[in-house]
Design a protein around this motif. Structure first.
Motif, short mmCIF file in Angstrom:
data_model
loop_
_atom_site.label_atom_id
_atom_site.label_comp_id
_atom_site.label_asym_id
_atom_site.label_seq_id
_atom_site.Cartn_x
_atom_site.Cartn_y
_atom_site.Cartn_z
N GLU A 1 -9.51 0.07 -2.35
CA GLU A 1 -10.09 0.75 -3.50
C GLU A 1 -10.16 -0.25 -4.65
N THR B 1 0.82 -1.22 0.00
CA THR B 1 0.00 0.00 0.00
C THR B 1 0.85 1.26 0.00
N SER C 1 -22.21 -2.06 -7.81
CA SER C 1 -20.83 -2.23 -7.36
C SER C 1 -20.25 -3.55 -7.87
N THR D 1 -3.66 2.87 0.84
CA THR D 1 -4.86 2.09 0.56
C THR D 1 -4.50 0.97 -0.41
N VAL E 1 -10.48 -0.96 -8.42
CA VAL E 1 -10.28 -0.27 -9.70
C VAL E 1 -10.74 -1.22 -10.79
N ARG F 1 -5.06 -0.86 -3.53
CA ARG F 1 -5.75 -0.67 -4.79
C ARG F 1 -5.79 -2.01 -5.53
#
Length: 245
Positions: A58, A12, A37, A16, A60, A18
């Motif tokens: 997060e 990270t 989602s 966060t 992506v 990803r």
């Protein structure tokens, strides 16, 4: 168990986790029609990694495997979910596979083709998703047939119809769904490849972080978490990969 700070930092760099989610593989990721989602096995695994590291996540989202691979290679994201392939290994540290998925061929009902051995002939065309595991594999394996590339794995059958190609290649479940949607098509009887679906992260993050991710995948397999996720999301035609040890 507390994860060493250097491992957390390797995963990270932005604070966060990803995670790259590839919607081009419907076995592992989709969009929830109710919430909008991302959901699926890869989303579940990404969330589990984040919880173990004690960090936020997060997601992506990408519509094609090639874009997801590039995002990890370029370190725009920290982890991803891919089919193992030698070309992708230059910049990505892969775990052992956690799921095995069948790759199949689709033809029209009136096609003369009856087996996989008949596909690789001069004058025949095969549609694949650009940058997908099927694209990489068939680019190496097919010596006579012409490969046509669709923008994503999800558009392969539509491109197959539009281009009047001879064969569409991809994930069995996606091809079956498209055959039901459009009609007049059938799968050839046997798979032409087995995809080894793994997790991966940029090689530049170091061997200790890569070893942590590899151990995480083995734990998810051994604990039954992968099997439970496949069942929870109603996935058929995919199986839990055997232990790497």
């Amino acid at each position: 168990m507390t994860v060493p700070a250097e491992i957390v930092s390797a995963f990270t760099p932005t604070g966060t986790l990803r995670a790259s989610i590839n919607l081009g593989n419907p076995i592992l990721a989709n969009i929830d029609p109710t919430t909008g989602s991302p959901c699926g096995v890869s989303v579940d695994l990404a969330n589990r990694v984040a919880r173990r590291l004690g960090v936020g996540i997060e997601l992506v989202v990408f519509d094609a495997a090639g874009k997801s691979v590039q995002a990890v290679t370029d370190e725009q994201v920290d982890i991803g979910f891919f089919a193992i392939d030698p070309l992708r290994g230059a910049g990505i540290a892969f775990t052992a596979p956690y799921v095995l998925i069948e790759g199949c061929y689709l033809v029209r009902d009136d096609s003369p083709l009856q087996s996989n051995d008949e596909v690789d002939r001069a004058g025949r065309s095969v549609v694949v998703g650009k940058g997908s595991a099927y694209d990489l594999f068939l680019t190496r394996e097919l010596e006579h047939a012409t490969i046509l590339r669709s923008p994503t794995s999800q558009t392969v059958v539509d491109t197959f119809v539009e281009q009047r190609a001879d064969v569409a290649a991809g994930v069995r479940q996606q091809l079956e769904a498209d055959a039901r949607r459009l009609g007049g098509m059938r799968l050839l009887p046997a798979r032409f490849m087995v995809i080894q679906q793994a997790m991966g992260m940029p090689k530049s993050r170091g061997s200790a972080a890569a070893a942590y991710l590899a151990a995480f995948v083995e734990d998810m397999k051994a604990s039954g978490s992968i099997a439970a996720a496949l069942a929870r999301h109603g996935i058929e035609g995919a199986s839990v990969a055997p232990s790497a040890t």
